[in-house]
Each structure stands twice: as C-alpha cells, then as structure tokens.
Design an enzyme around this catalytic site. Structure first.
Site, mmCIF file in Angstrom:
data_model
loop_
_atom_site.group_PDB
_atom_site.id
_atom_site.type_symbol
_atom_site.label_atom_id
_atom_site.label_comp_id
_atom_site.label_asym_id
_atom_site.label_seq_id
_atom_site.Cartn_x
_atom_site.Cartn_y
_atom_site.Cartn_z
ATOM 1 N N ASP A 19 1.106 6.496 -7.360
ATOM 2 C CA ASP A 19 2.362 6.326 -6.621
ATOM 3 C C ASP A 19 3.442 7.338 -6.990
ATOM 4 O OD1 ASP A 19 1.394 4.174 -5.157
ATOM 5 O OD2 ASP A 19 1.931 2.744 -6.718
ATOM 6 N N GLY B 113 -3.451 -0.421 -11.853
ATOM 7 C CA GLY B 113 -4.331 0.199 -10.860
ATOM 8 C C GLY B 113 -4.902 1.493 -11.402
ATOM 9 N N ILE C 49 -9.343 3.893 -0.374
ATOM 10 C CA ILE C 49 -9.914 5.225 -0.645
ATOM 11 C C ILE C 49 -8.887 6.111 -1.355
ATOM 12 C CG2 ILE C 49 -11.590 5.221 1.240
ATOM 13 C CD1 ILE C 49 -9.709 7.123 2.789
ATOM 14 N N GLN C 50 -7.612 5.777 -1.223
ATOM 15 C CA GLN C 50 -6.561 6.591 -1.852
ATOM 16 C C GLN C 50 -6.589 6.538 -3.384
ATOM 17 O OE1 GLN C 50 -2.634 6.180 0.582
ATOM 18 N NE2 GLN C 50 -3.940 4.509 1.251
ATOM 19 N N ASP D 99 5.686 7.149 -9.130
ATOM 20 C CA ASP D 99 6.963 6.419 -9.100
ATOM 21 C C ASP D 99 7.518 6.092 -10.471
ATOM 22 O OD1 ASP D 99 5.068 4.623 -9.869
ATOM 23 O OD2 ASP D 99 5.648 3.056 -8.464
ATOM 24 N N GLU E 225 4.909 14.261 12.643
ATOM 25 C CA GLU E 225 6.143 14.278 13.421
ATOM 26 C C GLU E 225 7.223 13.436 12.753
ATOM 27 O OE1 GLU E 225 3.330 14.704 14.913
ATOM 28 O OE2 GLU E 225 4.109 16.571 15.686
ATOM 29 N N THR F 158 -0.746 6.698 -12.360
ATOM 30 C CA THR F 158 -0.616 5.927 -11.122
ATOM 31 C C THR F 158 -0.552 6.902 -9.954
ATOM 32 O OG1 THR F 158 0.915 4.672 -9.745
ATOM 33 C CG2 THR F 158 1.858 5.756 -11.658
ATOM 34 N N ARG G 20 -6.030 -6.938 -14.832
ATOM 35 C CA ARG G 20 -4.741 -7.613 -14.964
ATOM 36 C C ARG G 20 -4.835 -8.615 -16.109
ATOM 37 N NH1 ARG G 20 -1.715 -8.481 -9.282
ATOM 38 N NH2 ARG G 20 -2.024 -6.331 -8.578
ATOM 39 N N CYS G 21 -3.712 -8.910 -16.731
ATOM 40 C CA CYS G 21 -3.758 -9.860 -17.839
ATOM 41 C C CYS G 21 -2.448 -10.637 -17.943
ATOM 42 C CB CYS G 21 -4.037 -9.096 -19.142
ATOM 43 S SG CYS G 21 -4.149 -10.189 -20.567
ATOM 44 N N GLU H 99 3.374 1.885 3.162
ATOM 45 C CA GLU H 99 3.138 0.445 3.327
ATOM 46 C C GLU H 99 4.363 -0.397 3.004
ATOM 47 O OE1 GLU H 99 0.169 -0.967 0.501
ATOM 48 O OE2 GLU H 99 0.989 0.329 -1.067
ATOM 49 N N ARG I 212 4.508 1.029 -2.172
ATOM 50 C CA ARG I 212 5.319 -0.188 -1.969
ATOM 51 C C ARG I 212 6.802 0.147 -2.024
ATOM 52 N NH1 ARG I 212 1.306 -3.854 -4.082
ATOM 53 N NH2 ARG I 212 0.059 -4.063 -2.217
ATOM 54 N N ARG J 14 -6.491 14.199 12.966
ATOM 55 C CA ARG J 14 -5.903 15.182 13.878
ATOM 56 C C ARG J 14 -6.942 15.725 14.859
ATOM 57 N NH1 ARG J 14 -4.515 18.918 10.569
ATOM 58 N NH2 ARG J 14 -2.384 18.395 10.053
ATOM 59 N N GLY K 10 0.856 2.431 -15.279
ATOM 60 C CA GLY K 10 2.127 2.478 -14.566
ATOM 61 C C GLY K 10 3.243 1.763 -15.328
ATOM 62 N N ASP K 11 4.320 1.457 -14.642
ATOM 63 C CA ASP K 11 5.478 0.897 -15.347
ATOM 64 C C ASP K 11 5.206 -0.506 -15.894
ATOM 65 O OD1 ASP K 11 5.417 -0.181 -12.860
ATOM 66 O OD2 ASP K 11 7.512 0.187 -12.378
#
Lengths: 319, 319, 319, 319
Positions: A127, A11, A250-251, A129, A187, A125, A72-73, A222, A171, A154, A102-103
């Site tokens: 994430d 990604g 959008i992230q 992570d 909250e 990435t 992707r591959c 998510e 994830r 808000r 990423g990993d």
C-alpha cells in the site's frame, strides 16, 4: 547482541523474502545468530521459531509471498499474549527482533520494545502507506502487476471501444491508484485523499470519445468505493455503459521487481545494524533517496501523504 | 478472385492480429488485393473498409486485441442488414471474406455464403469452444494469463494458509478452467460440463489441510456459478473461509503467446487458400495436429467436447 | 510393482518439475511407493535416492529447472556403472524407473531395460527433437522466451532502423528457430534442416528496406552457424551492418508455460501407467493430439522432422 | 513560446515514449503547439518534423523504443549541421526544443542553446549514468529485464550445479550491474568503478560450493571485460568451468515498467514548464526524490557516481 529473530506480519508483500534474507545474512556477517519466527506474532507466542543459516535463505530473493508465513493474531494484542511472546524469545535466546510488515505490525513491535524487548520495523506492504518512508517493500511489484493488467484491459477496450473501471487496492492510501493511473494513461483516478466529482469524470469521458479516443480507463482505489458501485453511478447519471475489473488478490503476489528486492535488502540490512546498536523502537525507511531510521511511533501516528503532484499531472496528460 | 476482405468479430482474442496479418500477406503473395473491414459486421454494413498493403500489417503480430476492431451488430442479423453488407462489398470489389471470430461470427459468415458471397471462418476466441477444431486462437494466451494470476495468488495463499476461489471465463465451455486447473495445481475444478459435488469439494479441502497443505485453490468457470456465490455455499455448508478472485477482462488481453501467433498465421493463410479456390462456407481448424478446413455449419451445430481426461488427471494429481 | 523411481537427466527444461510431480502423485494414487533419484544417472550410481510423498512435490509445478537436479555421467555409459545403478535400485526396492530427459537419457534407460530393469522415457528437452512425439516438455516455454526476446529487440530495431541477427538454440533441430521465426515475424530463418542461400537472404533484406520496413530480424539456429559468423558473412557479401543477439542459456529457464505444465502432467502420469503394467522400453509422447507410448528405440534411431510448412509460410508472410 | 519541438536521440530506452507523450500533452495543455522531430538530430537537419496532436501520442505510454525514432548524426557535430537544424526549426516555427537522450544528446542540445535556440534535456538512457539525476528513464526497465534473465539462468544453474557469468550493459557506469547483482543474489559483481580481485572472486566461488551452494552467479559490466574473457581468466587461474550469458540488446527493449512511465511523464512535463519559462540549457532530473532542473553542462562535465553501498552490501549478503 548474540542472537536476534525476524518475523513477517500482516498482509504479505513481494520483497519480504529479500528482507528476510538480508536480515539473516547481515546478522551472520556480524557474527550474530539469527532465528526465523514463523507465522508472525502467532508463531512468536507459540514458539514456532527455528534457527536460520545463510543457506536457509538461499534462492528466496526472487520468490513472492513470505517464507516465514504470516498470520493475524488477536492474542498478541493482549498483555498476556505479549508476555508469552517475550517468554518464548527468552527461551530461544533472542535479544532483539526485526518485524517486517505494515503499521499494525509496528504497533506490536512497539509494544514489545516498551516491555524491554528491542524491536526494529521494516516497512513491508503493497500500500505504500507508512509515514516516514517514501517507499515500502512490495509497492513497486504491485504497481507493475496493476500496470500489466491495465495494458491487457486496454487491448480489449480499444478493440471494442469501451470504458473500463479498474478497481485497485488501497483502503486509505491512493498511492497505488495514483501511480497506476499515471503510468497506465487513465482518464480519471479516484483516490481516498481527494473528493471526486462525478460530473467532471463523465465530462472527461464524453470529451475523450468526441476527440476520437477508442478507450477510456478509470482507476478507483477500493477505499473510495467498489468498481461495481461506480459503474452503477455512472450508468445512473449519464447512461454510459462501463465494464468493471476488480484486480483483487493478484496485486499481492508475484516475483518481486528488482527495486523491491533492492529495497528489501537495504532495509533488512539496516534493521540489523540498528538493532545491533541495541536500539529498539526504530523503523527503517527510504527518505529523499537515503536509507534512514526513525522513531517507529511516527509510522502509526503521523499521516501518510500521497504525492498529489501525480494526480494533477495525470489529469493534465489525459486530455 | 481478385480482391478479398477480412474482418474480426465478437469478443477479441490475442492472436487475431497474427491472423489478419497472415490473411493480408498471403493474399498479396498470391497477387490478390485485400481490404480490411473495421468494427466487424457493423463496419461491413457501413462500408468502413480500407485497402491494406503488406506494410499496413507490419508490427502487429505481437499486439493483443484486434487492429480491425470488433463490435456487436444487431442489424446484421436481419435480411436488410445482410443485403446492405453485400452491396458494400460489391462496391469495394470484394469477392470473398475471411471472418475471424467465434460461433456467432460464423453464423453471419454462413448467412453471407448462402446469399452467394463466399466466406471462410477462422476460429478466434479465448474459450476454445468451437466444434471441429482442437484449438482456437487466443486460448493459449488466455490460459497463460490465468496461470500467471494463479501463481501470484498461490504466493499469498501459501503465506497466509488460505483457500482461494478463482473464477475464470467460460460460459458453456470448461476448457480454460480445466487446463488452468491442471497447470495451476488446483485442488478442485468446477466446469459446466460436469456436475459438481460440494461435499466432495469440501472433503478435499479438509483432507488437504490435514495433510499439511498450506494453500488450496478452487477454479470455477463462470458458467457454473460466480466465485462469490461459491464462497457463500462453502461458508454455509462447512464454515470454511475462502477468498475470491474474479479474473475478468484481463483474460482477453495481452501480447499473444508464440502458439497463438503461429496458430493465427497458419489459420489465416489457410483461409486465403480455401477462399481462393472459390469455396465458401468452410471453417479452418487444427485437428489431430493438422490444419484442416471443414463445413462451417458443423461449428455451430455440433457440440464442443472438453477433454475430460484432464479433469480426471487433475483430481488424481491434486491429492 | 510396489515401488518405482524417477529421475531427470540431460539439459534441464521447464516443465520437468510438473512431470516429476505427476509421476510421484500418480504412483501414490495407485498405491505405489515412489523415490526421487537426485542428479540423474550419477545419483543412481551413487544411491542419491530419497522417498517422496505427495507433499514433497507440492509447489513445484510452477518452477523452472528440475528439483531432482541433473548431471552428466560418463560412468553410466559403462557396464560397471549400469550394474552399480541396478544394485542401488535393488537396495532401495525400486522395480521400475521413469527417466525424464532427451535422447541421450533414453539410451541409458534402454540399457537398464535390457538388463532387466524396466524404464519408461518422458521427453524433456527444449529442442523438440525427439522422434515419435510432436512436442517435448520445455519447448513451448523456450519458444515463448525467445519470442519475448525478439519483441524486445524489435523495439530497438524499429527505433534505430536496424537489422538484427538472433541466434537461438538448436544443434540439429530447427524447431525453435522455425516457430520463433514465424511467431516473431522474422524476415529470414536459418535452420540445420535447410541449406541457406545468402544471396536470397540479402535480397530480402534490401527489398524490405526499400518497401519501408524499419527493421529486419534474422533467426539463426546455432547448428547452422553462430550469429557473429553470420554477421561477418553478410558484412563481407553486401556491406550491410547487422547487430547480433545470442540468446543463450536464458532459453532453458523460467517458469513453465501452461502447456508445458499440462504436457509434463500428462506424460508423467502416463509413464506411471505404462510402467505399472510391467512394460519397459517405452517412450511417452504426444502424437496427433493424443498421448501415446511407443518403442523407446524409435526415439534415438528414427529421424526427427521439423514442420517445414512453417518455413514456407514464414517466407510468404515476411514479404 | 507558441510552438516547441521534441526529439529522441542516442540509444533508445523504454519510457522515452512516455516522455514524448508528456511533452506533447503538457504543451497542448498550456496552449502551445508541438511538433515531433523524427530520427533525432538527423531529422532536425533534414526537416523531418511533423505537428503532433494529443491523439497522436495516445496508446504509446506502454510501448518500448521510441515512436520518434533515433539515429546517429555526425553532421550535427559541425557548425554547418547545427545551422541547418536551426534553419529548419525556424521554418517550422519552433521556438524551443526538448531533447530526450543521453549525455551525447545533451551536448547537441547545449550547442543549439548557445546558438540562441533554447533546449531542455530529459535523461533517457538505460545506463543511469547522467550526472545530476539519481535516475534516468529506462534504467528500471533494463534492470528488471536483467533480473528476469538472471532468474531464468538460476533455474538452470541450480539444476546442473553450475557457475554462470552474466555480462550486462555498462561501458563506464556500473549501475545496472550493481543493482542487478544485489537484486539477483549474485556472488560477485564486476564494475568499471571498482578494481576487481580475481583471487577473491575465485575464493568466494570455492567457499560457496563448500557451503553447499548449488549455483553461483557472477555479474560483469561490459566496461570491465567481456563475459567470455572473464570465463577464460577463471579457467586459467583456477580451472573452474563457467558458462557465459551475454544479455546484449534485449536490455534496451520491452514495455517500460511503471516507474519508467512515471519518470518519463514527470520529466517530460517538467521540461515543458522549464522551456515555456524561456529558459534553455537546463536538464531535468530526479534528485533526492524531487524532480529538479539544473545546468545541462553539469550532465556532461561532472562525474556520475554509482551507489557503492550496494556493492558492499551485495558482498555481505552473498556469503
């Protein structure tokens, strides 16, 4: 080494271009040629490789996405695919490769390294992570994108006295939800690392309302469940109406923040230094405020730990 | 008139605060007292009304949402509710009311006017769907929010060579989708005002890809169908994978753009002028680059027409 | 016509790229070839001209500046320069030219038209100062840049109870100052179109302070005087300390707003339509909410009038 | 302790409100009362102090500036002033104080601590120049504001092939210039920590142009010299025209980034913990990715060191 390559994989994340720019220019600075591999490992197999000069990576530090594209591959997971890739690299005269991703991308880089072709990994990435580094390239930008969205939500929540559920990416890792929850004044934060207690969540919502709060925001990663599912559970359990906002793609986009550009630059440059020492199988990271390199295997075998002190603090401050 | 009131009603929109500020200060400028009614018609019925000074609306021109809050109110649709509202206003000494909101809010304002209590309407909605005015307060901000989201999605779409469906607000009016589609460089725009041809849409996608386009963006107004439904239809029809982004509630929030602040200021001030002439049942708008007032009934009986030349142009330019 | 050219000239403005894209694609849509002239009239003289396909203007609608570059060119003011330009255009097979820029650029376009080479003008300048059109491409983006800066300055002004002078662009036209002053809630606006009264300005500052205002903002168009000069005058006259912020060049850049992208698209497309009718010497504009074309001479002989109702309203609302 | 106070002092910085919110809510979480002191030490002397509940700091985490206001106070530097302040605090029942600000503010806090009134310092300044902490609250936001400005300026610089000098804040510390220079892709960075070589700078400019760079950006920290002075020197030395942009006060304002909100929250909460242990004279910081507290004296006696590796890297990458 006389020539190295660079690719982006997995990604896309904002700041990847800063890393690509740093790899290219740092290599040139050291008198080493550099080539860009387009569309990740797929491009490596297909020989979609072009030499890059300093000017080719001008004016990209501020751009989102990746100028080298990503894809992707499946084929690269096979021995045949990896051998084809090595053949292509030999053809191009590449002696080492910087892999930004990423990993999953690191696994590919490790496979090549084991086959005698040295690779160095740069963590790209949103994430955050990847074990072994406190930050990954793109996390800060994604976080600020989420915060801007929460600020907008808000406004509406306050005007209409509503409770909002905001679903963010993540994830397996709750970093984005955690940081966004604390920075957004949420909250309640639901993350994969922590079991959630729906009764406590509802209790907090109801107490907030009694205390006169005009809005409540719940952040859910998510990986825990979808925002709409959470809405249904809250409705079922306590008959409270909520609105859901799924931030989605959008992230991943947007012009990188200053931090992600600096991180990308530092990491890309260090990757070249490590690679030019002839060392493969290393991953670059930021650990305790220092740029470090470490055994790439750690990045996909060790466990990433989110900073749970943010979780605790967020609860204390959302009273 | 010696004292007037102002309320916001219906979905909040960025720039409502600029309008409230203008109403308050313009009234004070003319030596007229002014009171804010909180939470729309609900607050009117309940007497949730407070006097406002010039300083009370300081530092709000840049804020999203509405400082007067908004709420739905079933009771106000009944005669009993409207009579209660009039009683409250008499108690507070209000002789006229500025209502900032959409066409639903205008109906309420017309009902009060018919009962002898003059109201003037100011168009505040992100949908831009009020007949008699070329622009509504909040449309420009929402449009720019959508555009920023599309710019982010484009980064990712380009990096991964993907097709994205972006679902934007608009139950009955396609303005937001139209403008965003043109400004965002979308391949295809689906709006309620125009029947769509899925074969043409797919044809455009496929031609774009052949021509070397790395990304395609389809904008769909929620009134046509949901983004996920469209994804399913495209998949079924042509086996093309797409990604969906539902922008949702972020479209309502955020600091208003300069234009929405100016529009809010112009409209709010004009509303006070019209009201002080003792005239009720008028709506304020922008028509052919002029601030105008017109019979409020037109706003909920006439039909809003989106500017279809944008639709045609968008198609021509997305080749 | 079988082939036309397009160039950008004068100070760059956000949305010029949207106009270039529209010219190129609209021409192609009508089966007409199109070439980009790089670096304005300078490039025209030097023959810095390249054919453009639809894909060449992909992914530029969201970019600030101009992909065709811009430059000043003294030589083009001479007959010799203009004849060279026409020669180059003939060599390239160009039969008409779309010129995107300000009134200076229009003069050049008119000169070529008079020499038998039809040109159409598209108003691209952040100053909004071209007679015959209500808006120019780039004004809306510059205005929002100014507003964001004022919002930031207001944070600091409020925290420290300070008076700020914000100097904005505008040599002869006060549009940017006027709109920004109204949208930014400024106490005082100084524009070239209106003589200023320093005593009144100081009086307003002092009254605001007494009324409890924590901040005051004065907007001054550079054409009136510099921010630092104004600061000195206020200090001398009333011993009031102020801070100065000169916004400068940031006002020209940035990703265009939705409105400037739409305006650029509409204007660029219309310019092609007019040109393909074989008509030269026309300028494109937005007049009373309609896209229009008019005699280009008007753009540099008539006078631009700022909307002074904004000036009056701003004073009334800044009480 | 049963009751503590919190104030902001010195130049405001984005994220101060997050810190105030954290102090208030963390104290309440621990069953401790908390009061806000308005307008810094001036308010402390004058007894401008109000009790704060959890709801009083709602909806401020996203706001720039400081809701507690700030002010300079000469009187507080005297013994008489400090004794008055302590008297006021005793009157209000305050037993400890959290001071959010820069090193000047810390000196005041240390003076109170030495007089037996325990204070804890939280680093709030955009300059990032407080010894003992890797980051201060507000630096990240200011940095991103600078980067956005550079991105805008780059649009124009590229379009017109120009060299720009961007003057950023930083009297004694070059952090903002360094980070912004690296993240903004500047050719040259001038900081107070490093002597500059005007010949090298000019050499880089000229080489960049030869290499085909369409723009060059020079970042200069105000502590080195003003942007206009630098422009004059370059003009004199090499007859190169440059444009100057002095970013000024916009660097202090704006909604805080996610990072500054998180930092403010972490620091404010830790300050309360330290204070509740009855310890005074401590400063809070982030050191090697950990929230720490340390002897406050260090913050104004030790030296701040900018990360010079960014300087070196920036030079290598700007080839």
């Amino acid at each position: 080494m006389k020539k190295i390559g660079v690719l982006t994989s997995g990604g896309d994340s904002p700041g990847m271009n800063a890393a690509v720019r740093a790899v290219v220019r740092k290599a040139i600075y050291h008198g080493v040629e550099v080539a860009g591999v387009y569309s990740g490992y797929q491009g490596l197999i297909e020989g979609n490789i072009k030499n890059l000069e300093a000017g080719d990576v001008g004016d990209i530090i501020q751009r989102g996405g990746t100028k080298l594209y990503s894809a992707r591959c499946e084929e690269f997971r096979t021995e045949a695919g990896q051998l084809k890739a090595i053949e292509q690299m030999k053809k191009e005269g590449l002696e080492g490769l910087v892999v930004i991703g990423g990993d999953g991308s690191y696994r590919g880089a490790m496979a090549l390294t084991k086959r005698g072709f040295p690779c160095v990994g740069v963590p790209g990435t949103i994430d955050n992570d990847i074990p072994g580094t406190d930050y990954t390239i793109g996390f800060d930008t994604a976080l600020n994108t989420v915060i801007e969205a929460i600020d907008k939500i808000r406004d509406t929540a306050t005007s209409h006295e509503r409770t909002f559920i905001v679903e963010v990416m993540g994830r397996d890792a709750g970093d984005l939800a955690l940081w966004a929850g604390l920075a957004g004044g949420a909250e309640t934060i639901l993350i994969p690392e922590e079991s959630y207690d729906i009764d406590d969540m509802i209790d907090r919502l109801q107490k907030g309302r009694k205390r006169g709060k005009r809005h409540s925001i719940i952040i859910v990663a998510e990986g825990v469940m979808g925002g709409n599912e959470l809405k249904a559970r809250i409705k079922e359990k306590a008959d409270i109406e909520t609105r859901v906002s799924v931030l989605g793609h959008i992230q991943r986009g947007g012009s990188p923040t200053a931090r992600d550009r600096v991180l990308g630059s530092l990491f890309g440059a260090r990757a070249v230094e490590v690679l030019l020492e002839g060392v493969g199988g290393r991953a670059i990271g930021m650990k305790n405020h220092q740029v470090v390199d470490y055994d790439m295997t750690e990045a996909f075998t060790a466990e990433h730990n989110a900073d749970m002190s943010l979780y605790t603090l967020s609860k204390e401050l959302a009273i």
